[in-house]
Write a protein that holds these residues in place. Structure first.
Motif, PDB file in Angstrom:
ATOM      1  N   UNK A  74       0.821  -1.206   0.000  1.00 16.86           N
ATOM      2  CA  UNK A  74       0.000   0.000   0.000  1.00 16.86           C
ATOM      3  C   UNK A  74       0.853   1.254   0.000  1.00 16.86           C
ATOM      4  N   UNK A  75       1.890   1.272   0.846  1.00 11.38           N
ATOM      5  CA  UNK A  75       2.786   2.430   0.910  1.00 11.38           C
ATOM      6  C   UNK A  75       3.487   2.641  -0.425  1.00 11.38           C
ATOM      7  N   UNK A  76       3.981   1.552  -1.019  1.00 10.84           N
ATOM      8  CA  UNK A  76       4.679   1.661  -2.304  1.00 10.84           C
ATOM      9  C   UNK A  76       3.725   2.161  -3.391  1.00 10.84           C
ATOM     10  N   UNK A  77       2.497   1.659  -3.377  1.00 14.39           N
ATOM     11  CA  UNK A  77       1.502   2.075  -4.371  1.00 14.39           C
ATOM     12  C   UNK A  77       1.146   3.548  -4.200  1.00 14.39           C
ATOM     13  N   UNK A  78       0.930   3.943  -2.953  1.00 14.98           N
ATOM     14  CA  UNK A  78       0.572   5.323  -2.647  1.00 14.98           C
ATOM     15  C   UNK A  78       1.721   6.261  -3.022  1.00 14.98           C
ATOM     16  N   UNK A  88       5.239  13.514  -3.852  1.00 20.41           N
ATOM     17  CA  UNK A  88       5.690  12.387  -3.026  1.00 20.41           C
ATOM     18  C   UNK A  88       6.379  12.823  -1.745  1.00 20.41           C
ATOM     19  N   UNK A  89       6.716  14.115  -1.607  1.00 19.59           N
ATOM     20  CA  UNK A  89       7.429  14.567  -0.408  1.00 19.59           C
ATOM     21  C   UNK A  89       6.626  14.316   0.875  1.00 19.59           C
ATOM     22  N   UNK A  90       5.308  14.336   0.781  1.00 22.54           N
ATOM     23  CA  UNK A  90       4.504  14.106   1.986  1.00 22.54           C
ATOM     24  C   UNK A  90       4.677  12.677   2.507  1.00 22.54           C
ATOM     25  N   UNK A  91       4.587  11.706   1.621  1.00 18.92           N
ATOM     26  CA  UNK A  91       4.770  10.306   2.029  1.00 18.92           C
ATOM     27  C   UNK A  91       6.208  10.066   2.492  1.00 18.92           C
ATOM     28  N   UNK A  92       7.160  10.651   1.803  1.00 16.43           N
ATOM     29  CA  UNK A  92       8.564  10.482   2.184  1.00 16.43           C
ATOM     30  C   UNK A  92       8.837  11.090   3.570  1.00 16.43           C
ATOM     31  N   UNK A  93       8.232  12.239   3.841  1.00 18.65           N
ATOM     32  CA  UNK A  93       8.387  12.867   5.155  1.00 18.65           C
ATOM     33  C   UNK A  93       7.775  11.975   6.235  1.00 18.65           C
ATOM     34  N   UNK A  94       6.592  11.444   5.962  1.00 15.63           N
ATOM     35  CA  UNK A  94       5.923  10.581   6.941  1.00 15.63           C
ATOM     36  C   UNK A  94       6.786   9.356   7.245  1.00 15.63           C
ATOM     37  N   UNK A  95       7.340   8.732   6.201  1.00 16.63           N
ATOM     38  CA  UNK A  95       8.202   7.555   6.379  1.00 16.63           C
ATOM     39  C   UNK A  95       9.467   7.933   7.153  1.00 16.63           C
ATOM     40  N   UNK A  96      10.062   9.071   6.822  1.00 16.56           N
ATOM     41  CA  UNK A  96      11.278   9.517   7.516  1.00 16.56           C
ATOM     42  C   UNK A  96      10.988   9.741   9.004  1.00 16.56           C
ATOM     43  N   UNK A 118      16.470  19.586   7.209  1.00 14.77           N
ATOM     44  CA  UNK A 118      17.046  20.190   6.014  1.00 14.77           C
ATOM     45  C   UNK A 118      16.371  19.722   4.726  1.00 14.77           C
ATOM     46  N   UNK A 119      15.870  18.491   4.737  1.00 15.97           N
ATOM     47  CA  UNK A 119      15.264  17.944   3.527  1.00 15.97           C
ATOM     48  C   UNK A 119      13.786  18.313   3.364  1.00 15.97           C
ATOM     49  N   UNK A 120      13.068  18.452   4.504  1.00 16.61           N
ATOM     50  CA  UNK A 120      11.618  18.613   4.413  1.00 16.61           C
ATOM     51  C   UNK A 120      11.038  19.867   5.076  1.00 16.61           C
ATOM     52  N   UNK A 121      11.672  20.399   6.112  1.00 10.52           N
ATOM     53  CA  UNK A 121      11.044  21.448   6.918  1.00 10.52           C
ATOM     54  C   UNK A 121      11.541  22.845   6.585  1.00 10.52           C
ATOM     55  N   UNK A 155       4.288  15.884  11.559  1.00 11.95           N
ATOM     56  CA  UNK A 155       3.864  14.626  10.957  1.00 11.95           C
ATOM     57  C   UNK A 155       2.336  14.504  10.990  1.00 11.95           C
ATOM     58  N   UNK A 156       1.721  14.940  12.073  1.00 10.41           N
ATOM     59  CA  UNK A 156       0.248  14.889  12.155  1.00 10.41           C
ATOM     60  C   UNK A 156      -0.389  15.809  11.128  1.00 10.41           C
ATOM     61  N   UNK A 157       0.202  16.975  10.906  1.00  6.07           N
ATOM     62  CA  UNK A 157      -0.332  17.914   9.906  1.00  6.07           C
ATOM     63  C   UNK A 157      -0.233  17.304   8.501  1.00  6.07           C
ATOM     64  N   UNK A 158       0.881  16.681   8.197  1.00  4.40           N
ATOM     65  CA  UNK A 158       1.062  16.083   6.872  1.00  4.40           C
ATOM     66  C   UNK A 158       0.146  14.871   6.709  1.00  4.40           C
TER      67      UNK A 158
END
Length: 181
Positions: A74-78, A88-96, A118-121, A155-158
């Motif tokens: 599911x994660x890979x598909x999403x 995709x930055x939202x899913x990547x941030x959540x995973x990070x 540095x990468x997301x915020x 993370x909750x906001x994303x």
């Protein structure tokens, strides 16, 4: 013409001596190999082989972003769907953030926190996520002393953003529709 060092004010001479001492310290060889260890990032874990879910399992994703993100397929598909929409930055941030929470070592936690920031915020980050200034400020303050909950508010906001915006679009996508047949 040149009066030498005696012509310089006393404070300049003192400052020059301080700088010379500091440079000398930096140029010394380390006493032991421990002083010279360069931290390398952890080896990335290989993702588990994701099995295609049954149509019934995939149907559950429609109602629960949490179930979707917890399922490797599911994660890979999403993530693939979000990549096709250039978000995709939202899913990547959540995973990070999930990976960050599992970190035990305070040193590694600080390294990962810096990397995530540095990468997301931070403003103009390569994969900057869309969070409000208040959340960004709270997250920055949390990073003064990194803890497993440092990114919780962001993370909750994303998560809420993905749940409200991205999940409905994913559920309407052709790829998802094929999964539930």
């Amino acid at each position: 013409m040149c009066k030498g060092l005696a012509a310089l004010p006393h404070t300049c001479l003192e400052r020059a001596k301080e700088i010379k001492t500091k440079l000398g310290t930096l140029l010394q060889k380390p006493d032991s190999a421990i002083d010279f260890i360069i931290p390398y990032p952890e080896k990335p874990e290989k993702p588990p082989k994701a099995q295609k879910p049954s149509p019934g399992e995939a149907l559950q994703w429609r109602d629960s972003l949490e179930k979707l993100l917890q399922d490797p397929y599911g994660l890979a598909s999403f993530h693939s769907f979000l990549r096709s929409e250039f978000s995709e930055e939202n899913a990547e941030f959540w995973v990070a953030c999930e990976d960050y929470k599992k970190t035990k070592s305070p040193v590694k936690m600080a390294e990962k926190a810096k990397k995530i920031y540095e990468e997301f915020i931070q403003t103009e980050a390569p994969k900057e996520v869309n969070i409000d200034h208040f959340t960004k400020d709270v997250t920055m303050k949390n990073l003064a002393e990194p803890s497993p909950s440092s990114f919780d508010m962001a993370q909750k906001r994303i998560f809420a953003l993905m749940e409200k915006d991205s999940l409905p679009r994913f559920v309407r996508s052709e790829f998802y529709q094929e999964l539930i047949k």
